[in-house]
Design an enzyme around this catalytic site. Structure first.
Site, PDB file in Angstrom:
ATOM      1  N   ARG A 165      17.135   8.510  -5.844  1.00 40.43           N
ATOM      2  CA  ARG A 165      17.463   9.744  -5.113  1.00 40.43           C
ATOM      3  C   ARG A 165      17.773   9.453  -3.646  1.00 40.43           C
ATOM      4  O   ARG A 165      17.385  10.220  -2.759  1.00 40.43           O
ATOM      5  CB  ARG A 165      16.298  10.743  -5.146  1.00 40.43           C
ATOM      6  CG  ARG A 165      16.133  11.478  -6.433  1.00 40.43           C
ATOM      7  CD  ARG A 165      17.193  12.547  -6.609  1.00 40.43           C
ATOM      8  NE  ARG A 165      17.125  13.077  -7.957  1.00 40.43           N
ATOM      9  CZ  ARG A 165      16.358  14.108  -8.304  1.00 40.43           C
ATOM     10  NH1 ARG A 165      15.672  14.753  -7.404  1.00 40.43           N
ATOM     11  NH2 ARG A 165      16.331  14.496  -9.545  1.00 40.43           N
ATOM     12  N   ARG A 179      18.599  15.932  -0.739  1.00 36.58           N
ATOM     13  CA  ARG A 179      18.415  16.989   0.266  1.00 36.58           C
ATOM     14  C   ARG A 179      17.652  16.583   1.513  1.00 36.58           C
ATOM     15  O   ARG A 179      17.653  17.308   2.500  1.00 36.58           O
ATOM     16  CB  ARG A 179      17.725  18.193  -0.391  1.00 36.58           C
ATOM     17  CG  ARG A 179      18.670  18.990  -1.259  1.00 36.58           C
ATOM     18  CD  ARG A 179      17.931  19.860  -2.216  1.00 36.58           C
ATOM     19  NE  ARG A 179      17.130  19.027  -3.102  1.00 36.58           N
ATOM     20  CZ  ARG A 179      16.356  19.497  -4.066  1.00 36.58           C
ATOM     21  NH1 ARG A 179      16.240  20.791  -4.239  1.00 36.58           N
ATOM     22  NH2 ARG A 179      15.682  18.675  -4.839  1.00 36.58           N
ATOM     23  N   ARG A 212      26.104  20.504   0.490  1.00 37.70           N
ATOM     24  CA  ARG A 212      25.529  21.373  -0.548  1.00 37.70           C
ATOM     25  C   ARG A 212      25.643  22.850  -0.191  1.00 37.70           C
ATOM     26  O   ARG A 212      25.596  23.703  -1.071  1.00 37.70           O
ATOM     27  CB  ARG A 212      24.061  21.020  -0.768  1.00 37.70           C
ATOM     28  CG  ARG A 212      23.727  20.183  -1.937  1.00 37.70           C
ATOM     29  CD  ARG A 212      24.055  20.784  -3.283  1.00 37.70           C
ATOM     30  NE  ARG A 212      22.888  21.390  -3.886  1.00 37.70           N
ATOM     31  CZ  ARG A 212      22.781  22.656  -4.178  1.00 37.70           C
ATOM     32  NH1 ARG A 212      23.777  23.476  -3.929  1.00 37.70           N
ATOM     33  NH2 ARG A 212      21.691  23.118  -4.718  1.00 37.70           N
ATOM     34  N   ASP A 255      23.905  13.119 -12.589  1.00 31.63           N
ATOM     35  CA  ASP A 255      22.572  13.527 -13.023  1.00 31.63           C
ATOM     36  C   ASP A 255      22.374  13.109 -14.473  1.00 31.63           C
ATOM     37  O   ASP A 255      23.346  13.044 -15.227  1.00 31.63           O
ATOM     38  CB  ASP A 255      22.386  15.042 -12.890  1.00 31.63           C
ATOM     39  CG  ASP A 255      20.906  15.405 -12.949  1.00 31.63           C
ATOM     40  OD1 ASP A 255      20.244  15.332 -11.904  1.00 31.63           O
ATOM     41  OD2 ASP A 255      20.407  15.723 -14.043  1.00 31.63           O
TER      42      ASP A 255
HETATM   43  O1  CP3 Z   1      19.366   8.444  -7.194  1.00 35.60           O
HETATM   44  C1  CP3 Z   1      20.404   8.958  -6.754  1.00 35.60           C
HETATM   45  O2  CP3 Z   1      20.620   9.169  -5.544  1.00 35.60           O
HETATM   46  C2  CP3 Z   1      21.520   9.232  -7.739  1.00 35.60           C
HETATM   47  C3  CP3 Z   1      21.594  10.551  -8.214  1.00 35.60           C
HETATM   48  C4  CP3 Z   1      20.553  11.116  -9.169  1.00 35.60           C
HETATM   49  C5  CP3 Z   1      20.240  12.495  -9.184  1.00 35.60           C
HETATM   50  N1  CP3 Z   1      19.438  12.731 -10.260  1.00 35.60           N
HETATM   51  C6  CP3 Z   1      20.745  13.466  -8.230  1.00 35.60           C
HETATM   52  C7  CP3 Z   1      20.087  14.778  -8.117  1.00 35.60           C
HETATM   53  C8  CP3 Z   1      19.844  10.507 -10.209  1.00 35.60           C
HETATM   54  C9  CP3 Z   1      19.743   9.038 -10.584  1.00 35.60           C
HETATM   55  C10 CP3 Z   1      19.163  11.545 -10.900  1.00 35.60           C
HETATM   56  C11 CP3 Z   1      18.342  11.315 -12.094  1.00 35.60           C
HETATM   57  C12 CP3 Z   1      17.557  12.420 -12.635  1.00 35.60           C
HETATM   58  N2  CP3 Z   1      17.892  13.736 -12.725  1.00 35.60           N
HETATM   59  C13 CP3 Z   1      16.320  12.240 -13.286  1.00 35.60           C
HETATM   60  C14 CP3 Z   1      15.645  10.919 -13.501  1.00 35.60           C
HETATM   61  C15 CP3 Z   1      14.975  10.439 -12.267  1.00 35.60           C
HETATM   62  C16 CP3 Z   1      13.758  11.193 -11.933  1.00 35.60           C
HETATM   63  O3  CP3 Z   1      13.766  11.870 -10.883  1.00 35.60           O
HETATM   64  O4  CP3 Z   1      12.801  11.101 -12.710  1.00 35.60           O
HETATM   65  C17 CP3 Z   1      15.871  13.511 -13.693  1.00 35.60           C
HETATM   66  C18 CP3 Z   1      14.577  13.803 -14.427  1.00 35.60           C
HETATM   67  C19 CP3 Z   1      16.893  14.437 -13.364  1.00 35.60           C
HETATM   68  C20 CP3 Z   1      16.895  15.889 -13.639  1.00 35.60           C
HETATM   69  C21 CP3 Z   1      16.929  16.682 -12.407  1.00 35.60           C
HETATM   70  N3  CP3 Z   1      18.027  16.780 -11.564  1.00 35.60           N
HETATM   71  C22 CP3 Z   1      15.899  17.486 -11.868  1.00 35.60           C
HETATM   72  C23 CP3 Z   1      14.523  17.635 -12.489  1.00 35.60           C
HETATM   73  C24 CP3 Z   1      16.396  18.072 -10.719  1.00 35.60           C
HETATM   74  C25 CP3 Z   1      15.714  19.124  -9.901  1.00 35.60           C
HETATM   75  C26 CP3 Z   1      14.699  18.609  -9.018  1.00 35.60           C
HETATM   76  C27 CP3 Z   1      15.255  18.587  -7.657  1.00 35.60           C
HETATM   77  O5  CP3 Z   1      15.034  17.590  -6.956  1.00 35.60           O
HETATM   78  O6  CP3 Z   1      15.872  19.589  -7.267  1.00 35.60           O
HETATM   79  C28 CP3 Z   1      17.711  17.571 -10.514  1.00 35.60           C
HETATM   80  C29 CP3 Z   1      18.606  17.886  -9.402  1.00 35.60           C
HETATM   81  C30 CP3 Z   1      19.163  16.757  -8.618  1.00 35.60           C
HETATM   82  N4  CP3 Z   1      19.604  15.582  -9.127  1.00 35.60           N
HETATM   83  C31 CP3 Z   1      19.352  16.742  -7.209  1.00 35.60           C
HETATM   84  C32 CP3 Z   1      19.949  15.521  -6.892  1.00 35.60           C
HETATM   85  C33 CP3 Z   1      20.419  15.042  -5.556  1.00 35.60           C
HETATM   86  C34 CP3 Z   1      19.058  17.891  -6.256  1.00 35.60           C
HETATM   87  C35 CP3 Z   1      20.117  18.919  -6.458  1.00 35.60           C
HETATM   88  C36 CP3 Z   1      20.343  19.828  -5.290  1.00 35.60           C
HETATM   89  O7  CP3 Z   1      21.106  19.446  -4.396  1.00 35.60           O
HETATM   90  O8  CP3 Z   1      19.830  20.942  -5.290  1.00 35.60           O
END
Ligand code: CP3
Length: 337
Positions: free
Chosen positions: A23, A27, A36, A72
């Site tokens: 990540r 944000r 965003r 994602d």
């Molecule tokens: O690592 C990186 O920078 C690459 C991008 C990336 C994202 N999600 C961007 C993202 C990666 C590798 C993921 C993987 C991901 N997504 C996982 C596995 C890793 C982990 O965290 O365990 C999971 C379970 C998800 C599912 C997911 N996506 C959730 C549960 C959420 C919401 C939680 C949150 O932080 O808001 C997301 C959203 C998400 N994925 C965001 C980002 C940058 C935030 C979205 C926003 O801008 O509102």
């Protein structure tokens, strides 16, 4: 070309450890929040120009040693025809989660080239001018199945585990359907130019030992076994400090460790030739800079001289971490001799 990450993945890095963060584009960055405010998360994922710009943010602002594709894990659920959206303050929501085994039978067989043409395009654009290796990624079958069943993030995966325990046969069928698409998706990423892959089985820590070995590991093994031999693959799950020796046997080049275990101790328990990534507690980044510096240095010292060590957190950067703290962490790793 910075090859620290690819060298470490082969356990052949003689220089300081590479650093990148799960990540790393998110944000906690004012520049991410500003983009965003104009686009939804899924718009940014689906539009290659935007995904490229976001992938670049941590390279430009932090100077990390690897890029990770901005995307994602849940795009797999989307490709299966599930209706995915992200709601402010809630996270991912699937409006039509799987409820019966008939829903599994009714899933389409997506063509990865068509479903993920936008991902291939993003990767090809990125590879034109990246100076660091590009990591592609996917969710793992168990974690993806859990979202497809729960319909949103859940702490205990109660519906998923009930399904798994009451009807293991159809649950395995679902895992296999997902695994098949993940293989095509990862091969598409490799063909487009990804230089390493990470597979996220984030929620596998909810499984007990026997269930982990039945519902997570075989699918990781199956997926990795179908990728080109020797292609660098990192596996991550929460629970990886506990399950490290199982993960070491699934064909991956590296294990990304959660923050619970002592990475140096785990290193000694593993066969040689496997790289280790991790494992700073992401909450450490809330601490004052002097504490961050001390914790990062301790971790680096504990892995000093390890040719297969990659610095990372034990999970993703949290959205309310001060940007300067993340910057400092990266600088401490880069100045470590
Ligand atoms: O690592 C990186 O920078 C690459 C991008 C990336 C994202 N999600 C961007 C993202 C990666 C590798 C993921 C993987 C991901 N997504 C996982 C596995 C890793 C982990 O965290 O365990 C999971 C379970 C998800 C599912 C997911 N996506 C959730 C549960 C959420 C919401 C939680 C949150 O932080 O808001 C997301 C959203 C998400 N994925 C965001 C980002 C940058 C935030 C979205 C926003 O801008 O509102």
């Amino acid at each position: 070309m910075n090859s620290l990450l690819l060298d470490a993945l082969q356990c052949k890095n003689h220089a300081r450890p590479p650093v990148w963060l799960m990540r790393q584009a998110g944000r906690y960055m004012p520049q991410y929040r500003s983009l965003r405010s104009k686009y939804s998360f899924l718009e940014m994922v689906h539009q290659p120009e935007l995904a490229v710009a976001v992938t670049h943010l941590p390279l430009d602002l932090l100077d990390v040693d690897a890029a990770i594709l901005f995307c994602d894990i849940l795009v797999i659920a989307e490709a299966f025809g599930l209706h995915l959206h992200f709601d402010e303050g809630i996270g991912p929501i699937i409006d039509n989660p799987l409820q019966t085994s008939a829903d599994i039978d009714a899933l389409p067989t997506p063509n990865a080239e068509e479903a993920f043409a936008y991902v291939a395009k993003t990767i090809r654009y990125l590879r034109k001018d990246l100076k660091v290796p590009l990591i592609g990624f996917s969710g793992a079958p168990f974690t993806l199945a859990s979202y497809m069943i729960e319909g949103r993030s859940s702490k205990d995966l109660r519906k998923t585990k009930q399904w798994m325990l009451k009807d293991p046969e159809s649950f395995h069928k679902l895992l296999k359907r997902i695994a098949d698409l993940v293989v095509d998706y990862l091969i598409l990423q490799i063909n487009a130019g990804a230089q390493a892959l990470q597979i996220f089985d984030s929620w596998a820590h909810t499984l007990g030992y026997r269930q982990f070995n039945e519902f997570s590991i075989p699918y990781l093994k199956m997926i990795i076994g179908k990728l080109p031999k020797g292609f660098p693959v990192i596996v991550f799950c929460k629970g990886s400090s506990l399950f490290a020796s199982e993960l070491a046997n699934c064909g991956a080049s590296a294990i990304s460790l959660d923050w619970n275990g002592d990475i140096a101790k785990i290193r000694k328990s593993l066969p040689s030739g496997i790289a280790l990534q991790g494992n700073l507690d992401p909450d450490i980044l809330y601490a004052p800079p002097s504490v961050i510096q001390k914790e990062v240095t301790n971790l680096l010292e504990s892995m000093r001289g390890d040719k297969g060590y990659i610095f990372n957190l034990g999970h993703g950067v949290l959205p309310d971490i001060p940007f300067e703290h993340v910057k400092m962490l990266v600088d401490v790793v880069k100045n470590f001799h």
